[in-house]
Design an enzyme around this catalytic site. Structure first.
Site, PDB file in Angstrom:
ATOM      1  N   CYS A 219       4.726   9.435  -0.164  1.00 46.96           N
ATOM      2  CA  CYS A 219       3.311   9.798  -0.091  1.00 46.96           C
ATOM      3  C   CYS A 219       3.024  10.781  -1.217  1.00 46.96           C
ATOM      4  CB  CYS A 219       2.999  10.432   1.267  1.00 46.96           C
ATOM      5  SG  CYS A 219       1.288  10.953   1.392  1.00 46.96           S
TER       6      CYS A 219
ATOM      7  N   HIS B 129       5.923   4.481  12.510  1.00 49.74           N
ATOM      8  CA  HIS B 129       5.877   4.432  11.041  1.00 49.74           C
ATOM      9  C   HIS B 129       6.836   5.514  10.529  1.00 49.74           C
ATOM     10  CE1 HIS B 129       3.311   4.000   7.236  1.00 49.74           C
ATOM     11  NE2 HIS B 129       3.888   5.171   7.004  1.00 49.74           N
TER      12      HIS B 129
ATOM     13  N   ASN C  65       9.409   4.272   2.793  1.00 48.65           N
ATOM     14  CA  ASN C  65       9.341   3.823   4.186  1.00 48.65           C
ATOM     15  C   ASN C  65      10.682   3.172   4.519  1.00 48.65           C
ATOM     16  OD1 ASN C  65       6.472   3.430   2.910  1.00 48.65           O
ATOM     17  ND2 ASN C  65       6.142   3.589   5.098  1.00 48.65           N
TER      18      ASN C  65
ATOM     19  N   HIS D  58       9.293   7.117   7.595  1.00 48.52           N
ATOM     20  CA  HIS D  58       9.848   7.210   6.241  1.00 48.52           C
ATOM     21  C   HIS D  58      11.314   7.593   6.430  1.00 48.52           C
ATOM     22  CE1 HIS D  58       6.119   6.870   3.749  1.00 48.52           C
ATOM     23  NE2 HIS D  58       5.604   6.987   4.964  1.00 48.52           N
TER      24      HIS D  58
ATOM     25  N   ARG E 270       0.836  -1.210   0.000  1.00 47.14           N
ATOM     26  CA  ARG E 270       0.000   0.000   0.000  1.00 47.14           C
ATOM     27  C   ARG E 270       0.870   1.260   0.000  1.00 47.14           C
ATOM     28  NH1 ARG E 270      -0.441   4.628   2.739  1.00 47.14           N
ATOM     29  NH2 ARG E 270      -0.015   3.518   4.672  1.00 47.14           N
ATOM     30  N   ASP E 271       1.545   1.526   1.095  1.00 47.67           N
ATOM     31  CA  ASP E 271       2.323   2.768   1.191  1.00 47.67           C
ATOM     32  C   ASP E 271       3.484   2.747   0.198  1.00 47.67           C
ATOM     33  OD1 ASP E 271       3.021   5.230   2.144  1.00 47.67           O
ATOM     34  OD2 ASP E 271       3.483   4.595   4.180  1.00 47.67           O
TER      35      ASP E 271
HETATM   36  P1  HMG Z   1     -13.000  14.344  -2.416  1.00 47.83           P
HETATM   37  O1  HMG Z   1     -12.699  14.581  -3.865  1.00 47.83           O
HETATM   38  O2  HMG Z   1     -13.126  15.522  -1.531  1.00 47.83           O
HETATM   39  O3  HMG Z   1     -14.272  13.387  -2.226  1.00 47.83           O
HETATM   40  O4  HMG Z   1     -11.861  13.362  -1.859  1.00 47.83           O
HETATM   41  P2  HMG Z   1     -15.803  13.619  -2.440  1.00 47.83           P
HETATM   42  O5  HMG Z   1     -16.477  13.021  -1.274  1.00 47.83           O
HETATM   43  O6  HMG Z   1     -16.104  15.057  -2.805  1.00 47.83           O
HETATM   44  O7  HMG Z   1     -16.103  12.692  -3.735  1.00 47.83           O
HETATM   45  C1  HMG Z   1     -15.546  13.004  -5.019  1.00 47.83           C
HETATM   46  C2  HMG Z   1     -15.573  11.735  -5.869  1.00 47.83           C
HETATM   47  O8  HMG Z   1     -14.728  10.737  -5.286  1.00 47.83           O
HETATM   48  C3  HMG Z   1     -16.954  11.107  -5.973  1.00 47.83           C
HETATM   49  O9  HMG Z   1     -17.020  10.465  -7.223  1.00 47.83           O
HETATM   50  C4  HMG Z   1     -16.926  10.056  -4.899  1.00 47.83           C
HETATM   51  O10 HMG Z   1     -17.832   9.002  -5.127  1.00 47.83           O
HETATM   52  C5  HMG Z   1     -15.502   9.549  -5.008  1.00 47.83           C
HETATM   53  P3  HMG Z   1     -17.694  11.168  -8.534  1.00 47.83           P
HETATM   54  O11 HMG Z   1     -19.092  11.503  -8.101  1.00 47.83           O
HETATM   55  O12 HMG Z   1     -16.867  12.400  -8.806  1.00 47.83           O
HETATM   56  O13 HMG Z   1     -17.571  10.137  -9.588  1.00 47.83           O
HETATM   57  N1  HMG Z   1     -14.995   8.957  -3.765  1.00 47.83           N
HETATM   58  C6  HMG Z   1     -14.469   7.719  -3.676  1.00 47.83           C
HETATM   59  N2  HMG Z   1     -14.264   6.759  -4.601  1.00 47.83           N
HETATM   60  C7  HMG Z   1     -13.725   5.615  -4.170  1.00 47.83           C
HETATM   61  N3  HMG Z   1     -13.362   5.381  -2.880  1.00 47.83           N
HETATM   62  C8  HMG Z   1     -13.556   6.317  -1.934  1.00 47.83           C
HETATM   63  C9  HMG Z   1     -14.148   7.546  -2.331  1.00 47.83           C
HETATM   64  N4  HMG Z   1     -14.464   8.666  -1.650  1.00 47.83           N
HETATM   65  C10 HMG Z   1     -14.991   9.515  -2.539  1.00 47.83           C
HETATM   66  N5  HMG Z   1     -13.202   6.069  -0.672  1.00 47.83           N
HETATM   67  C11 HMG Z   1     -11.039  11.662  -0.364  1.00 47.83           C
HETATM   68  C12 HMG Z   1     -11.824  12.972  -0.509  1.00 47.83           C
HETATM   69  C13 HMG Z   1     -10.737  11.458   1.089  1.00 47.83           C
HETATM   70  C14 HMG Z   1     -11.859  10.533  -0.909  1.00 47.83           C
HETATM   71  C15 HMG Z   1      -9.729  11.813  -1.202  1.00 47.83           C
HETATM   72  O14 HMG Z   1      -9.081  12.963  -0.799  1.00 47.83           O
HETATM   73  C16 HMG Z   1      -8.821  10.631  -1.037  1.00 47.83           C
HETATM   74  O15 HMG Z   1      -9.104   9.544  -1.545  1.00 47.83           O
HETATM   75  N6  HMG Z   1      -7.685  10.820  -0.317  1.00 47.83           N
HETATM   76  C17 HMG Z   1      -6.762   9.759  -0.008  1.00 47.83           C
HETATM   77  C18 HMG Z   1      -5.384  10.155  -0.417  1.00 47.83           C
HETATM   78  C19 HMG Z   1      -4.424   9.034  -0.093  1.00 47.83           C
HETATM   79  O16 HMG Z   1      -4.730   7.870  -0.299  1.00 47.83           O
HETATM   80  N7  HMG Z   1      -3.217   9.389   0.414  1.00 47.83           N
HETATM   81  C20 HMG Z   1      -2.220   8.433   0.721  1.00 47.83           C
HETATM   82  C21 HMG Z   1      -2.551   7.575   1.902  1.00 47.83           C
HETATM   83  S1  HMG Z   1      -2.222   8.333   3.463  1.00 47.83           S
HETATM   84  C22 HMG Z   1      -0.537   8.064   3.703  1.00 47.83           C
HETATM   85  O17 HMG Z   1       0.142   7.603   2.836  1.00 47.83           O
HETATM   86  C23 HMG Z   1       0.035   8.344   5.056  1.00 47.83           C
HETATM   87  C24 HMG Z   1       0.317   7.079   5.877  1.00 47.83           C
HETATM   88  O18 HMG Z   1       1.181   6.193   5.183  1.00 47.83           O
HETATM   89  C25 HMG Z   1       0.972   7.473   7.201  1.00 47.83           C
HETATM   90  C26 HMG Z   1       2.135   8.471   7.008  1.00 47.83           C
HETATM   91  O19 HMG Z   1       3.184   8.071   6.483  1.00 47.83           O
HETATM   92  O20 HMG Z   1       1.915   9.617   7.342  1.00 47.83           O
HETATM   93  C27 HMG Z   1      -0.976   6.323   6.184  1.00 47.83           C
HETATM   94 MG    MG Z   2       3.391   6.353   5.190  1.00 48.54          MG
END
Ligand code: HMG
Ligand code: MG
Length: 311
Positions: free
Chosen positions: A240, A207, A249, A209, A15-16
């Site tokens: 990220c 966690h 990571n 990086h 994933r990450d």
């Molecule tokens: P948004 O654009 O504000 O969402 O995104 P929305 O609610 O306005 O919806 C817009 C569209 O997205 C809609 O579709 C929704 O249905 C769809 P449309 O009508 O335009 O066709 N949608 C989704 N589709 C599939 N799955 C979903 C979903 N939610 C809405 N779950 C949202 C808001 C949170 C969804 C977006 O910003 C997002 O997906 N963000 C995630 C980003 C991400 O994955 N970042 C990396 C992971 S975090 C990380 O790496 C850190 C970590 O490792 C720890 C560290 O190191 O710090 C964990």
């Molecule tokens: Mg991470």
């Protein structure tokens, strides 16, 4: 405090590690990677995320990956979930553990999830309520514990309060994340000590990086204050998409080599882990960033060369 005798490694590579790769990796390669990791003795492997495919296209095959892997009964396969939509899809896919994520920085919360910290908690509260009803376990991440790519320094007490909020939502384990790898050992230790003053130490994970090459030193400092769960990614994959410049990571094989050297039990076979690292890095077309993988690869190659000369 003596070092823990046993550590749980949480493998976040699929994933990450892969979420930031620009070219879409075929689903069968992801499945093969996860199956290899399952065979290495790991007990937790985060396999994908149910986030918006518009935001992170690499994870769009979440359902297929989850359905395609061999599910071993003694391994937990968490998936990352940001909101109700992701929760419903993860549940339908059959996930038994989800990972929620929040940020210690307002700016990072906006960039990563398009909402404020408060709004992210409103979404997570809804998810947590459903997960409890459905008996789906929860883990939580707090990003930017030791620094934010947009805001710089982060107040550690306020950051730990975010961890406590996730714990209070029902996350059984909170992974304190140094998203951009800026932390050093003293800060890492303080982070764990501060969090442990608010919630039980045994419910904390770390966690790191490895942007500044400090991850192993940070992990050692956290071991000294009793941490017993460590996130890492095979081959040192990762970054990220919403944290420019964040390196991968900490490599799982580097962490494991250190733990093996300290006589700490993990149940993981380093050779199988390295084979998984070489498999995915060969596909991606680069060597693992892990020093341990590189060193052992060089050793294997030298042995092969010597064998060929002798035959
Ligand atoms: P948004 O654009 O504000 O969402 O995104 P929305 O609610 O306005 O919806 C817009 C569209 O997205 C809609 O579709 C929704 O249905 C769809 P449309 O009508 O335009 O066709 N949608 C989704 N589709 C599939 N799955 C979903 C979903 N939610 C809405 N779950 C949202 C808001 C949170 C969804 C977006 O910003 C997002 O997906 N963000 C995630 C980003 C991400 O994955 N970042 C990396 C992971 S975090 C990380 O790496 C850190 C970590 O490792 C720890 C560290 O190191 O710090 C964990
Ligand atoms: Mg991470």
């Amino acid at each position: 405090m003596p070092l823990p005798s046993k550590i749980t490694l949480v493998e976040v590579g699929p994933r990450d590690g892969l979420q930031n790769e620009k070219n879409i990796i075929p689903t069968d390669i992801k499945i093969e990677l996860i199956n290899r990791l399952s065979d290495s003795g790991l007990s937790v492997i985060e396999v994908s995320s149910f986030v918006s495919p518009k935001w992170v296209p690499q994870m769009a095959d979440n359902k297929q990956v989850f359905a395609g892997i061999k599910h071993k009964t003694d391994i937990i396969y968490p998936v990352l979930v940001p909101n109700r939509k992701g929760y419903d899809a993860a549940k339908q896919a059959g996930a038994t553990q989800i990972a929620l994520f929040a940020a210690a920085s307002e700016a990072f919360s906006q960039k990563n999830t398009n909402c404020s910290i408060e709004e992210s908690f409103r979404r997570l509260e809804e998810v947590a309520k459903l997960a409890k009803q459905d008996k789906i376990k929860m883990r939580g991440y707090v990003s930017c514990m030791l620094g934010c790519p947009y805001e710089g320094d982060i107040d550690i007490v306020a950051a730990c309060e975010i961890a406590k909020r996730l714990y209070d939502l029902g996350c059984e384990e909170i992974s304190l994340s140094d998203t951009i790898g800026v932390g050093t050992a003293g800060k890492a230790r303080k982070m764990v000590e501060t969090a442990a003053s608010m919630l039980p130490l045994e419910h904390l994970a770390i966690h790191f990086h490895d942007t500044y090459g400090q991850a192993l030193a940070n992990i050692y400092a956290c071991l000294e204050v009793g941490i017993s769960t460590i996130d890492s990614a095979v081959g040192g994959l990762g970054g990220c998409p919403y944290a420019q410049g964040a390196a991968g990571n900490v490599a799982s094989e580097d962490v494991l080599y250190m733990l093996n050297g300290l006589g700490i039990e993990t149940g993981v076979d380093i050779n199988k882990l390295i084979d998984a690292a070489l498999f995915i890095c060969q596909y991606l077309g680069h060597k693992p960033t892990s020093k341990v993988s590189r060193a052992l690869l060089a050793k294997r190659e030298a042995k092969q060369e010597a064998g060929q000369k002798n035959s």
